[in-house]
Design a protein around this motif. Structure first.
Motif, PDB file in Angstrom:
ATOM      1  N   PHE A   1      16.284  67.975   1.065  1.00 42.70           N
ATOM      2  CA  PHE A   1      15.520  66.817   0.623  1.00 42.70           C
ATOM      3  C   PHE A   1      15.923  66.567  -0.540  1.00 42.70           C
ATOM      4  O   PHE A   1      15.941  67.716  -1.401  1.00 42.70           O
ATOM      5  CB  PHE A   1      14.013  66.990   0.994  1.00 42.70           C
ATOM      6  CG  PHE A   1      13.432  65.550   0.346  1.00 42.70           C
ATOM      7  CD1 PHE A   1      13.293  64.461   0.903  1.00 42.70           C
ATOM      8  CD2 PHE A   1      12.538  65.841  -0.554  1.00 42.70           C
ATOM      9  CE1 PHE A   1      12.597  63.369   0.575  1.00 42.70           C
ATOM     10  CE2 PHE A   1      11.804  64.547  -1.247  1.00 42.70           C
ATOM     11  CZ  PHE A   1      11.763  63.523  -0.486  1.00 42.70           C
ATOM     12  N   SER A   2      16.612  65.465  -1.141  1.00 40.33           N
ATOM     13  CA  SER A   2      16.737  65.172  -2.649  1.00 40.33           C
ATOM     14  C   SER A   2      15.562  64.988  -3.243  1.00 40.33           C
ATOM     15  O   SER A   2      14.659  63.952  -3.189  1.00 40.33           O
ATOM     16  CB  SER A   2      17.484  63.896  -2.802  1.00 40.33           C
ATOM     17  OG  SER A   2      17.687  63.433  -3.902  1.00 40.33           O
ATOM     18  N   VAL A   3      15.382  66.020  -4.093  1.00 44.12           N
ATOM     19  CA  VAL A   3      13.859  66.255  -4.901  1.00 44.12           C
ATOM     20  C   VAL A   3      13.931  65.005  -6.015  1.00 44.12           C
ATOM     21  O   VAL A   3      14.767  65.279  -7.032  1.00 44.12           O
ATOM     22  CB  VAL A   3      13.603  67.383  -5.230  1.00 44.12           C
ATOM     23  CG1 VAL A   3      12.064  67.420  -5.957  1.00 44.12           C
ATOM     24  CG2 VAL A   3      13.473  68.451  -3.915  1.00 44.12           C
ATOM     25  N   SER A   4      13.200  63.745  -6.051  1.00 41.85           N
ATOM     26  CA  SER A   4      13.243  62.953  -6.993  1.00 41.85           C
ATOM     27  C   SER A   4      12.434  63.432  -8.213  1.00 41.85           C
ATOM     28  O   SER A   4      11.719  64.224  -8.027  1.00 41.85           O
ATOM     29  CB  SER A   4      12.652  61.903  -6.639  1.00 41.85           C
ATOM     30  OG  SER A   4      13.595  61.023  -5.496  1.00 41.85           O
TER      31      SER A   4
ATOM     32  N   GLU B   1       0.240  68.962  -4.702  1.00 35.90           N
ATOM     33  CA  GLU B   1       1.473  68.687  -5.023  1.00 35.90           C
ATOM     34  C   GLU B   1       1.734  69.493  -6.346  1.00 35.90           C
ATOM     35  O   GLU B   1       0.920  69.447  -7.376  1.00 35.90           O
ATOM     36  CB  GLU B   1       1.678  67.327  -5.310  1.00 35.90           C
ATOM     37  CG  GLU B   1       1.933  66.509  -4.139  1.00 35.90           C
ATOM     38  CD  GLU B   1       1.997  64.986  -4.401  1.00 35.90           C
ATOM     39  OE1 GLU B   1       2.715  64.611  -3.328  1.00 35.90           O
ATOM     40  OE2 GLU B   1       1.985  64.858  -5.585  1.00 35.90           O
ATOM     41  N   GLU B   2       2.720  70.447  -6.350  1.00 34.85           N
ATOM     42  CA  GLU B   2       3.282  71.022  -7.648  1.00 34.85           C
ATOM     43  C   GLU B   2       4.643  70.927  -7.709  1.00 34.85           C
ATOM     44  O   GLU B   2       5.235  70.847  -6.749  1.00 34.85           O
ATOM     45  CB  GLU B   2       2.794  72.641  -7.560  1.00 34.85           C
ATOM     46  CG  GLU B   2       1.472  72.949  -8.336  1.00 34.85           C
ATOM     47  CD  GLU B   2       1.206  74.398  -7.862  1.00 34.85           C
ATOM     48  OE1 GLU B   2       1.833  75.215  -8.409  1.00 34.85           O
ATOM     49  OE2 GLU B   2       0.064  74.696  -7.228  1.00 34.85           O
ATOM     50  N   ASN B   3       5.233  71.079  -8.647  1.00 35.44           N
ATOM     51  CA  ASN B   3       6.807  71.103  -9.054  1.00 35.44           C
ATOM     52  C   ASN B   3       7.334  72.256  -8.256  1.00 35.44           C
ATOM     53  O   ASN B   3       7.094  73.122  -8.076  1.00 35.44           O
ATOM     54  CB  ASN B   3       6.946  71.451 -10.291  1.00 35.44           C
ATOM     55  CG  ASN B   3       7.007  70.172 -11.152  1.00 35.44           C
ATOM     56  OD1 ASN B   3       7.503  69.032 -10.755  1.00 35.44           O
ATOM     57  ND2 ASN B   3       6.940  70.136 -12.528  1.00 35.44           N
ATOM     58  N   GLY B   4       8.036  71.336  -7.212  1.00 43.71           N
ATOM     59  CA  GLY B   4       9.009  72.470  -6.433  1.00 43.71           C
ATOM     60  C   GLY B   4       8.264  73.465  -5.279  1.00 43.71           C
ATOM     61  O   GLY B   4       8.784  74.210  -5.020  1.00 43.71           O
ATOM     62  N   LYS B   5       7.189  72.642  -4.907  1.00 48.00           N
ATOM     63  CA  LYS B   5       6.288  73.473  -3.913  1.00 48.00           C
ATOM     64  C   LYS B   5       5.970  72.680  -2.774  1.00 48.00           C
ATOM     65  O   LYS B   5       5.181  72.744  -2.103  1.00 48.00           O
ATOM     66  CB  LYS B   5       5.025  73.835  -4.837  1.00 48.00           C
ATOM     67  CG  LYS B   5       4.304  75.267  -4.033  1.00 48.00           C
ATOM     68  CD  LYS B   5       3.085  75.323  -4.670  1.00 48.00           C
ATOM     69  CE  LYS B   5       2.422  76.776  -4.181  1.00 48.00           C
ATOM     70  NZ  LYS B   5       1.222  76.904  -4.494  1.00 48.00           N
TER      71      LYS B   5
ATOM     72  N   SER C   1       1.285  65.952   0.233  1.00 47.12           N
ATOM     73  CA  SER C   1       2.120  66.522  -0.742  1.00 47.12           C
ATOM     74  C   SER C   1       3.508  66.450  -0.320  1.00 47.12           C
ATOM     75  O   SER C   1       3.810  66.524   0.666  1.00 47.12           O
ATOM     76  CB  SER C   1       1.584  68.035  -0.867  1.00 47.12           C
ATOM     77  OG  SER C   1       2.078  68.924   0.101  1.00 47.12           O
ATOM     78  N   LYS C   2       4.077  65.876  -1.552  1.00 46.30           N
ATOM     79  CA  LYS C   2       5.484  65.704  -1.417  1.00 46.30           C
ATOM     80  C   LYS C   2       6.153  66.657  -2.602  1.00 46.30           C
ATOM     81  O   LYS C   2       5.776  66.948  -3.606  1.00 46.30           O
ATOM     82  CB  LYS C   2       5.601  64.262  -1.559  1.00 46.30           C
ATOM     83  CG  LYS C   2       5.341  63.420  -0.416  1.00 46.30           C
ATOM     84  CD  LYS C   2       5.369  61.758  -0.827  1.00 46.30           C
ATOM     85  CE  LYS C   2       6.446  61.373  -0.562  1.00 46.30           C
ATOM     86  NZ  LYS C   2       6.222  59.978  -0.737  1.00 46.30           N
ATOM     87  N   ASP C   3       7.607  66.678  -2.190  1.00 45.39           N
ATOM     88  CA  ASP C   3       8.433  67.302  -3.314  1.00 45.39           C
ATOM     89  C   ASP C   3       8.852  66.351  -4.321  1.00 45.39           C
ATOM     90  O   ASP C   3       9.463  65.394  -4.024  1.00 45.39           O
ATOM     91  CB  ASP C   3       9.636  67.675  -2.547  1.00 45.39           C
ATOM     92  CG  ASP C   3       9.930  69.172  -2.473  1.00 45.39           C
ATOM     93  OD1 ASP C   3       9.130  70.062  -2.893  1.00 45.39           O
ATOM     94  OD2 ASP C   3      10.823  69.610  -1.751  1.00 45.39           O
ATOM     95  N   TYR C   4       8.521  66.583  -5.511  1.00 45.79           N
ATOM     96  CA  TYR C   4       9.022  65.975  -6.850  1.00 45.79           C
ATOM     97  C   TYR C   4       9.013  66.954  -8.095  1.00 45.79           C
ATOM     98  O   TYR C   4       8.532  67.808  -8.018  1.00 45.79           O
ATOM     99  CB  TYR C   4       7.834  65.011  -7.019  1.00 45.79           C
ATOM    100  CG  TYR C   4       7.767  63.740  -6.387  1.00 45.79           C
ATOM    101  CD1 TYR C   4       8.884  62.682  -6.598  1.00 45.79           C
ATOM    102  CD2 TYR C   4       6.943  63.329  -5.523  1.00 45.79           C
ATOM    103  CE1 TYR C   4       8.905  61.501  -5.762  1.00 45.79           C
ATOM    104  CE2 TYR C   4       6.581  62.019  -4.666  1.00 45.79           C
ATOM    105  CZ  TYR C   4       7.778  61.213  -4.953  1.00 45.79           C
ATOM    106  OH  TYR C   4       7.794  59.875  -4.209  1.00 45.79           O
TER     107      TYR C   4
END
Ligand SMILES: Nc1nc2c(ncn2[C@@H]2O[C@H](COP(=O)(O)OP(=O)(O)O)[C@@H](O)[C@H]2O)c(=O)[nH]1
Ligand SMILES: Nc1ncnc2c1ncn2[C@@H]1O[C@H](COP(=O)(O)OP(=O)(O)O)[C@@H](O)[C@H]1O
Length: 223
Positions: free
Chosen positions: A34-37, A47-51, A76-79
């Protein structure tokens, strides 16, 4: 940019992109990345950075977190969660291939988020709004463009409300953007495939059918 052909997933907020993506990444582990935006929006609970889903093996290996904890929230998503200032700094330095304002927040795809995935020879998945999709068309990325659409505005609104992630204000902004998105997706030639996410099983089967050729290429390369 090298590696397998990337995939751009677009479509209204609440159409079911993350739901379908989660399933795909679970069924085809080691095939997609996944391209983390980056975004300036506030993280949702969980949701946490990179989690997110992408970091699952790493997190499990490093800290022995139970899978259930990492995947606790379906929403929760990757951002990379950043301030507007920090994000603007990156944009000014030319670090992003595209960026857009959506529902009062900044979102963008950094070049390195794509390169990180492509370096592993994985199919890079980008989840971007319609502005992002249009801007990616101006680059040499050459992805497969897929639009995930809800069966109707009414159903979209219900799904977004039931998801319980939005304030009334952000919900209304998402619905407004959805109207534009739904119109554009009807234009021929904009997307390689438009999938109506009514029945989840059927939508997932369609998504797999568009991607199976690329999936098999990656699987064969690993043999
Ligand atoms: N242009 C662009 N849009 C993005 C990016 N990342 C996410 N989005 C889009 O931003 C919108 C809102 O995303 P998000 O806040 O996670 O809410 P959700 O899609 O309703 O779960 C969605 O339409 C995403 O496709 C990005 O890097 N660039
Ligand atoms: N086919 C479907 N039928 C019913 N509910 C769905 C379906 N697909 C997704 N949902 C639900 O709709 C909500 C929005 O889906 P989500 O994947 O978060 O959308 P997006 O990532 O496009 O914003 C979620 O609560 C999800 O569980």
């Amino acid at each position: 940019m090298s590696g397998p052909r990337p995939v751009v997933l677009s479509g209204p907020s609440g159409a079911g992109k993350s739901t379908l993506l989660r399933r795909l990444m679970k069924e085809y582990e080691g095939v997609f990345g996944f391209s983390v935006s980056h975004t300036s929006r506030n993280p949702r609970p969980g949701e946490e950075n990179g989690k997110g889903l992408n970091c699952l093996p790493m997190l499990l290996g490093a800290t022995l977190l139970p899978v259930a904890d990492v995947l606790s929230s379906e929403t929760s998503k990757d951002y990379h969660f950043v301030t507007r200032e920090k994000m603007q700094e990156g944009i000014d330095k030319g670090e992003f291939i595209e960026n857009a304002e959506f529902s009062g927040n900044m979102y963008g795809t950094s070049k390195s988020s794509i390169e990180d995935v492509q370096a592993q020879n994985l199919i890079c998945i980008l989840d971007v709004d319609i502005q992002g999709m249009k801007n990616i068309k101006k680059t040499d990325l050459n992805p497969i463009y897929i639009s995930i659409q809800p069966p109707s505005m009414e159903i979209l609104e219900k799904r977004l409300r039931d998801r319980q992630t939005e304030t009334e204000d952000s919900l209304q902004k998402r619905l407004e953007a959805a109207r534009i998105d739904m119109e554009l997706s009807k234009e021929p030639g904009v997307f390689d495939m438009v999938i109506i996410n009514d029945d989840l099983e059927e939508a997932y089967a369609k998504l797999k059918s568009v991607l199976i050729e690329e999936i098999e290429k990656v699987q064969d390369a690993k043999k």
